[in-house]
Enzyme design. Structure first.
Site, PDB file in Angstrom:
ATOM      1  N   GLN A  53       0.815  -1.220   0.000  1.00 33.54           N
ATOM      2  CA  GLN A  53       0.000   0.000   0.000  1.00 33.54           C
ATOM      3  C   GLN A  53       0.847   1.268   0.000  1.00 33.54           C
ATOM      4  OE1 GLN A  53      -2.682  -1.649   3.334  1.00 33.54           O
ATOM      5  NE2 GLN A  53      -4.028  -0.242   2.256  1.00 33.54           N
ATOM      6  N   CYS A  85     -10.687   0.389   4.027  1.00 34.04           N
ATOM      7  CA  CYS A  85      -9.287   0.207   3.648  1.00 34.04           C
ATOM      8  C   CYS A  85      -8.688   1.570   3.337  1.00 34.04           C
ATOM      9  CB  CYS A  85      -9.220  -0.687   2.409  1.00 34.04           C
ATOM     10  SG  CYS A  85      -7.549  -0.973   1.811  1.00 34.04           S
ATOM     11  N   LEU A  86      -7.458   1.799   3.804  1.00 33.26           N
ATOM     12  CA  LEU A  86      -6.803   3.082   3.532  1.00 33.26           C
ATOM     13  C   LEU A  86      -6.601   3.298   2.034  1.00 33.26           C
ATOM     14  CD1 LEU A  86      -4.172   3.162   6.423  1.00 33.26           C
ATOM     15  CD2 LEU A  86      -6.330   4.425   6.277  1.00 33.26           C
ATOM     16  N   HIS A 113      -7.716  -9.569   5.645  1.00 38.06           N
ATOM     17  CA  HIS A 113      -7.799  -8.393   4.774  1.00 38.06           C
ATOM     18  C   HIS A 113      -6.387  -7.957   4.339  1.00 38.06           C
ATOM     19  CE1 HIS A 113      -9.392  -4.144   3.879  1.00 38.06           C
ATOM     20  NE2 HIS A 113      -8.079  -4.007   3.857  1.00 38.06           N
TER      21      HIS A 113
HETATM   22 NI    NI Z   1      -6.708  -2.581   3.163  1.00 40.61          NI
END
Ligand code: NI
Length: 172
Positions: free
Chosen positions: A51, A94-95, A136
């Protein structure tokens, strides 16, 4: 330690399959610290390295931070060794998919094996939010987002909402 920008969908880098770390060294510990800083700065409870654009199998998580104290945990090269047939449903966010919340079904309990920040093998049996959160984050390591688990219709609505919000942010 530094806060790094978090990629948001539909950035193709989020689809990368992350590679094994193997041995935890100082570089990985620096990555873990940057990830924790980035997660706290974004007010999240979990973050995968991909991410922030680093496709390595590293996750940080802190489910207690809402209570005010920071207790970040690192999971390196995590593997699910067992999952219950029984499922649980949580509203996930989610970010990398900001402002979208959807219910996702996942195994309610899992057993997982990983390396901690000292490179020691750890075994963990998880249920509740921890089990969901781990699954996740581990999905991120395979290039999978939680919206990939919902219906096509809901997913395209979520992505439309997201791109609209992005446009507003760019113009405003
Ligand atoms: Ni996430």
């Amino acid at each position: 330690m530094s806060v790094r920008p978090i990629l948001t969908a539909p950035d193709p880098r989020l689809k990368a399959v992350s590679t094994d770390v193997g041995a935890v060294d100082d570089e990985i510990r620096r990555l873990i610290d940057d990830m924790a800083d980035s997660m706290y700065a974004a007010d999240g409870i979990g973050l995968a390295a991909v991410q922030i654009g680093v496709p390595k199998r590293v996750i940080v998580m802190d489910l207690d931070q809402k209570s005010g104290k920071k207790n970040p945990r690192a999971f390196v090269d995590p593997k699910i060794t067992w999952a219950s047939e029984e499922t649980a449903t949580f509203e996930e966010g989610c970010l990398s998919v900001p402002e979208i919340w959807e219910s996702v079904d996942r195994p309610a309990r899992i057993k997982c094996e990983y390396l901690d920040r000292d490179g020691k093998v750890q075994l963990l049996e998880a249920d509740g939010l921890l089990a969901t959160c781990l699954q996740h984050e581990m999905d991120h390591l395979e290039g999978v987002l939680f919206i990939d688990h919902i219906s096509k219709l809901k997913r395209s609505m979520a992505l439309r909402k997201l791109s609209k919000a992005k446009r507003l942010k760019e113009t405003g």
